[in-house]
Scaffold this motif. Sequence first.
Motif, PDB file in Angstrom:
ATOM      1  N   ALA A  10       9.872   2.119  -7.190  1.00 25.54           N
ATOM      2  CA  ALA A  10       8.424   2.313  -7.180  1.00 25.54           C
ATOM      3  C   ALA A  10       7.728   1.105  -6.571  1.00 25.54           C
ATOM      4  O   ALA A  10       6.719   1.242  -5.859  1.00 25.54           O
ATOM      5  N   ARG A  11       8.270  -0.082  -6.830  1.00 23.89           N
ATOM      6  CA  ARG A  11       7.680  -1.295  -6.263  1.00 23.89           C
ATOM      7  C   ARG A  11       7.755  -1.279  -4.743  1.00 23.89           C
ATOM      8  O   ARG A  11       6.789  -1.644  -4.063  1.00 23.89           O
ATOM      9  N   ASP A  12       8.890  -0.857  -4.189  1.00 20.22           N
ATOM     10  CA  ASP A  12       9.021  -0.796  -2.728  1.00 20.22           C
ATOM     11  C   ASP A  12       7.971   0.137  -2.133  1.00 20.22           C
ATOM     12  O   ASP A  12       7.305  -0.217  -1.149  1.00 20.22           O
ATOM     13  N   LEU A  13       7.836   1.318  -2.720  1.00 21.96           N
ATOM     14  CA  LEU A  13       6.865   2.280  -2.197  1.00 21.96           C
ATOM     15  C   LEU A  13       5.454   1.715  -2.273  1.00 21.96           C
ATOM     16  O   LEU A  13       4.660   1.851  -1.326  1.00 21.96           O
ATOM     17  N   ALA A  14       5.126   1.058  -3.371  1.00 24.20           N
ATOM     18  CA  ALA A  14       3.805   0.458  -3.511  1.00 24.20           C
ATOM     19  C   ALA A  14       3.569  -0.604  -2.428  1.00 24.20           C
ATOM     20  O   ALA A  14       2.496  -0.662  -1.809  1.00 24.20           O
ATOM     21  N   GLU A  15       4.583  -1.418  -2.180  1.00 22.84           N
ATOM     22  CA  GLU A  15       4.422  -2.490  -1.198  1.00 22.84           C
ATOM     23  C   GLU A  15       4.340  -1.960   0.226  1.00 22.84           C
ATOM     24  O   GLU A  15       3.603  -2.499   1.049  1.00 22.84           O
ATOM     25  N   TRP A  16       5.068  -0.882   0.533  1.00 22.88           N
ATOM     26  CA  TRP A  16       4.954  -0.277   1.856  1.00 22.88           C
ATOM     27  C   TRP A  16       3.526   0.220   2.094  1.00 22.88           C
ATOM     28  O   TRP A  16       2.942  -0.001   3.148  1.00 22.88           O
ATOM     29  N   LEU A  55       0.762  -0.714   0.598  1.00 24.77           N
ATOM     30  CA  LEU A  55      -0.184  -1.826   0.703  1.00 24.77           C
ATOM     31  C   LEU A  55      -0.087  -2.497   2.066  1.00 24.77           C
ATOM     32  O   LEU A  55      -1.113  -2.850   2.668  1.00 24.77           O
ATOM     33  N   ALA A  56       1.139  -2.685   2.563  1.00 25.31           N
ATOM     34  CA  ALA A  56       1.318  -3.338   3.864  1.00 25.31           C
ATOM     35  C   ALA A  56       0.661  -2.542   4.982  1.00 25.31           C
ATOM     36  O   ALA A  56       0.109  -3.115   5.930  1.00 25.31           O
ATOM     37  N   ASP A  57       0.707  -1.216   4.868  1.00 20.69           N
ATOM     38  CA  ASP A  57       0.117  -0.356   5.895  1.00 20.69           C
ATOM     39  C   ASP A  57      -1.327   0.025   5.589  1.00 20.69           C
ATOM     40  O   ASP A  57      -1.951   0.755   6.366  1.00 20.69           O
ATOM     41  N   LYS A  58      -1.829  -0.458   4.439  1.00 27.90           N
ATOM     42  CA  LYS A  58      -3.220  -0.185   4.036  1.00 27.90           C
ATOM     43  C   LYS A  58      -3.521   1.319   4.048  1.00 27.90           C
ATOM     44  O   LYS A  58      -4.566   1.765   4.538  1.00 27.90           O
ATOM     45  N   LEU A  59      -2.605   2.087   3.487  1.00 28.79           N
ATOM     46  CA  LEU A  59      -2.781   3.532   3.485  1.00 28.79           C
ATOM     47  C   LEU A  59      -3.859   3.950   2.473  1.00 28.79           C
ATOM     48  O   LEU A  59      -3.893   3.442   1.357  1.00 28.79           O
ATOM     49  N   PRO A  60      -4.712   4.899   2.843  1.00 28.09           N
ATOM     50  CA  PRO A  60      -5.768   5.370   1.941  1.00 28.09           C
ATOM     51  C   PRO A  60      -5.241   6.432   0.976  1.00 28.09           C
ATOM     52  O   PRO A  60      -5.702   7.583   0.953  1.00 28.09           O
ATOM     53  N   VAL A  61      -4.235   6.034   0.171  1.00 28.79           N
ATOM     54  CA  VAL A  61      -3.605   6.975  -0.749  1.00 28.79           C
ATOM     55  C   VAL A  61      -3.586   6.380  -2.147  1.00 28.79           C
ATOM     56  O   VAL A  61      -3.704   5.164  -2.335  1.00 28.79           O
ATOM     57  N   ARG A  62      -3.418   7.261  -3.127  1.00 30.38           N
ATOM     58  CA  ARG A  62      -3.236   6.826  -4.515  1.00 30.38           C
ATOM     59  C   ARG A  62      -1.734   6.744  -4.786  1.00 30.38           C
ATOM     60  O   ARG A  62      -1.017   7.744  -4.665  1.00 30.38           O
TER      61      ARG A  62
END
Length: 208
Positions: A177-183, A185-192
């Motif tokens: 879950a941490r990896d997905l969260a960091e990906w 954030l790095a791409d600044k995706l407008p998702v929850r």
Amino acid sequence: MHEIFFSLQGETSRMGLPTAFVRLTGCPLRCGYCDTAYAFQGGSTMELAEILDKVAATGAHYVTVTGGEPLAQKDCLPLLKQLCDAGYNVSIETGGSLDISGVDPRVSVILDIKTPGSGEVSKNLWTNLDHIKPKDEIKFVICNREDYEWARQVLQERQLAERCPVLFSPVYGEISARDLAEWGLADKLPVRFQVQLHKILWGEEPGR
């Protein structure tokens, strides 16, 4: 009908809210990460009035109709309407392979877009996006980095975040879950970003 139970909503923007879950039997998909395969078969026939009585007995304000694939049941649409008529705040969780155009507009649709890692990406009914309302939500269940890149491309090309909230969720026990969260954030995706609260609390216990 497979089961009716009262628990906390574990996903979507309703996470943490006390909710009555109405789980219908059957599903035309066979996603590799499915956590409700026990609902593919079995259950019992139940009149709509009986379902509403059992939902009322939970005392819930929020109701989620789920499966399996609830839209595979012919009486799902009348059930949704009757739940709305009864004053509940209703959502439906659908796998995205069946037409949502007939769903009562008062219902919040949680539409799961299947990623390649699910094994069912070819079953996505893309015309469903034409019927998405601002209060609906689109969900991607992410199995790996390849799924993430695919979902990011779909998100951008189809401008999904401009239609409704979009959810990215890691497959429980399969991806960090941490990896997905960091990906994201790095791409600044407008998702929850979301995890499955019910599994954090109760593991993979059925009916939770």
